[in-house]
Design an enzyme around this catalytic site. Structure first.
Site, PDB file in Angstrom:
ATOM      1  N   GLY A   1       4.636  35.404  39.402  1.00  0.00           N
ATOM      2  CA  GLY A   1       5.633  36.440  39.707  1.00  0.00           C
ATOM      3  C   GLY A   1       5.183  37.213  40.933  1.00  0.00           C
ATOM      4  O   GLY A   1       4.499  36.668  41.814  1.00  0.00           O
TER       5      GLY A   1
ATOM      6  N   LYS B   1      -2.040  45.705  32.249  1.00  0.00           N
ATOM      7  CA  LYS B   1      -2.444  46.964  31.580  1.00  0.00           C
ATOM      8  C   LYS B   1      -2.021  47.001  30.121  1.00  0.00           C
ATOM      9  O   LYS B   1      -2.682  47.617  29.291  1.00  0.00           O
ATOM     10  CB  LYS B   1      -1.890  48.179  32.325  1.00  0.00           C
TER      11      LYS B   1
ATOM     12  N   GLY C   1      10.334  45.891  44.268  1.00  0.00           N
ATOM     13  CA  GLY C   1       9.326  45.177  43.466  1.00  0.00           C
ATOM     14  C   GLY C   1       8.294  46.091  42.828  1.00  0.00           C
ATOM     15  O   GLY C   1       7.226  45.637  42.427  1.00  0.00           O
TER      16      GLY C   1
ATOM     17  N   GLU D   1       8.551  47.648  36.586  1.00  0.00           N
ATOM     18  CA  GLU D   1       8.251  46.608  35.604  1.00  0.00           C
ATOM     19  C   GLU D   1       9.510  45.773  35.368  1.00  0.00           C
ATOM     20  O   GLU D   1      10.624  46.206  35.682  1.00  0.00           O
ATOM     21  CB  GLU D   1       7.836  47.250  34.285  1.00  0.00           C
TER      22      GLU D   1
ATOM     23  N   LYS E   1      -2.125  53.092  31.202  1.00  0.00           N
ATOM     24  CA  LYS E   1      -3.165  53.274  32.227  1.00  0.00           C
ATOM     25  C   LYS E   1      -4.123  54.410  31.867  1.00  0.00           C
ATOM     26  O   LYS E   1      -5.338  54.279  32.035  1.00  0.00           O
ATOM     27  CB  LYS E   1      -2.506  53.504  33.583  1.00  0.00           C
TER      28      LYS E   1
ATOM     29  N   GLY F   1       3.071  47.145  43.685  1.00  0.00           N
ATOM     30  CA  GLY F   1       3.472  46.264  44.780  1.00  0.00           C
ATOM     31  C   GLY F   1       2.591  45.030  44.834  1.00  0.00           C
ATOM     32  O   GLY F   1       1.462  45.015  44.343  1.00  0.00           O
TER      33      GLY F   1
HETATM   34  N1  HSE Z   1       5.540  49.416  37.431  1.00  0.00           N
HETATM   35  C1  HSE Z   1       4.224  49.827  37.794  1.00  0.00           C
HETATM   36  C2  HSE Z   1       4.315  51.085  38.653  1.00  0.00           C
HETATM   37  C3  HSE Z   1       3.551  48.709  38.535  1.00  0.00           C
HETATM   38  O1  HSE Z   1       5.417  51.398  39.086  1.00  0.00           O
HETATM   39  O2  HSE Z   1       3.329  51.757  38.872  1.00  0.00           O
HETATM   40  C4  HSE Z   1       2.104  48.874  38.715  1.00  0.00           C
HETATM   41  O3  HSE Z   1       1.421  48.981  37.514  1.00  0.00           O
END
Ligand code: HSE
Length: 414
Positions: free
Chosen positions: A10, A100, A182, A185, A200, A298
């Site tokens: 991906g 994560k 991008g 999630e 996180k 990203g």
């Molecule tokens: N979707 C997550 C963010 C991607 O926007 O931080 C990185 O973990």
């Protein structure tokens, strides 16, 4: 030459393949060995891809190939990632992941298997995308007792809030843009409801304090209730709204940990962390505040952290990198309602004079906030510091007096 497999092609997986391919010479020099991708696992077809011969749909092919020494897991999600990673570690392969969700839910268990088999299980990319944070906490700051960690840990929500603050963009338009770029999630609920940031802060807390904190233990609120009115009141208060993940060690041995939007003062180092950037403050007892800043999401920033882990893994084939924390326990996290905080409150009433009298009677002195274009009957204030459970009781009293509480946001002492 070290042969590796990449599971998942991906956004991050394709970035990992791109970085490994484009920087192969420098990477080989730093790792002191050439690194070659033998397999890329993905269920989809990629006709015309220059990596065509490497694609496989069979996990067993990777698992049963003794030549593959390192497996990169960038599929995301808990299943089948967990089963695949566990099987790889049990089969004697080191694993690097950016996942994560996996580390936050199963970190202690997987670290234990890695330790038992003298393998590396590395996950620098799981927090802060391209920002180095796992290694600094586990190595560079290892001499400190970590007093507190607070951070903007989700790029998508920070991007959305920045667009709301700077351009008065609607929440929906900003989210759509973040997805197009991008950052978000696959299911953006994980971003906007706060669970990505929660995973996180759980990883950082587990690493810093040596015991697993599970996402279910952390009170988590996202940004879906934030209105442009709140953004304006935050400015009137002297700050900005940010989605913060925060953990502190308490004297009773428990952790105070929360993920929620907060008003943070303009002077805070985190207040100027905008767009898709993340900022993480680690307060050590010896260092004082150390702040990490960079792109938290990203393709290439995240791939950069993954590939750095692969290099580290190659350099440490014979000596396991010491990353470890023990299993968690049910009573490890303090009830967030016991935290002493002050709270911003936005409310509506039919009779402002009476409502303000009631507010004063219930909360004592408060700091009133005002904004241009406030709707009729709208008012906002910030309470004094007290236990959150007291604030909640007082808010219930206000509601029983016919005052409609439209939103509340904690004040971040950052
Ligand atoms: N979707 C997550 C963010 C991607 O926007 O931080 C990185 O973990």
């Amino acid at each position: 030459m070290v042969k590796i497999a990449v599971m998942g092609y991906g956004v991050v997986g394709s970035g990992v393949v791109e970085v490994l391919t484009n920087h192969s010479e420098n990477i080989a020099r730093r790792a002191k060995e050439e690194i070659s991708i033998k397999y890329i696992l993905d269920l989809r077809d990629f006709p015309g891809s220059p990596f065509g011969s490497k694609f496989t749909k069979s996990f067993e092919t990777i698992l049963n190939d003794p030549e593959v020494k390192i497996v990169v897991e960038v599929m995301g999600g808990l299943h089948p990632s967990f089963e695949y990673v566990k099987a790889c570690l049990e089969a004697g392969k080191s694993v690097v992941t950016s996942n994560k969700e996996l580390v936050a839910a199963k970190g202690a268990e997987l670290l234990k298997i890695a330790q038992k088999n003298n393998l590396n299980f590395l996950f620098e990319a799981s927090v802060g995308g391209g920002i180095p944070i796992i290694r600094p906490i586990s190595q560079c700051l290892a001499a400190n007792d970590v007093v507190e960690i607070a951070g903007i840990l989700n790029g998508t929500t920070n991007f959305i809030l920045t667009k709301m603050i700077r351009e008065q963009m609607t929440f929906e338009d900003a989210l759509a843009l973040a997805q197009k770029l991008g950052y978000a999630e696959r299911n953006p609920a994980a971003d906007i409801e706060g669970s990505d940031a929660c995973r996180k802060i759980c990883i950082l807390a587990s690493l810093a304090y040596g015991k697993h904190v599970y996402p279910e233990q952390v009170h988590t609120e996202g940004i879906t209730k934030i209105a442009l009115a709140d953004v304006e009141y935050a400015a009137a208060w002297g700050g900005v709204v940010k989605l913060i993940g925060q953990v502190r060690a308490l004297e009773n041995g428990k952790l105070q940990i929360i993920v929620c939007p907060m008003f943070i003062p303009r002077e805070s180092q985190l207040a100027t962390v905008d767009d898709v950037f993340n900022g993480i403050m680690v307060r050590g007892d010896s260092t004082g505040d150390v702040v990490f800043y960079g792109k938290g999401a990203g393709k290439l920033p995240t791939a950069s952290a993954v590939v750095a882990d692969v290099i580290d893994c190659v350099k440490h084939f014979k000596a396991r990198k010491y990353l470890y924390w023990e299993d968690g326990s049910e009573d490890y996290v303090e009830d967030y309602r016991l935290n002493v905080i002050s709270m911003y409150v936005r409310a509506k009433t039919e009779d402002e004079a009476v409502a303000l009298k009631n507010v004063k009677q219930i909360f004592g002195e408060v700091t009133r906030l005002s904004r241009k274009n406030a709707e009729n009957g709208e008012f906002a204030f910030v309470t004094n510091s007290m236990k959150e459970e007291e604030i909640l009781t007082k808010l219930e009293k206000l509601k029983s007096m016919g005052i409609c509480v439209e939103n509340t946001i904690r004040i971040g002492n950052l």
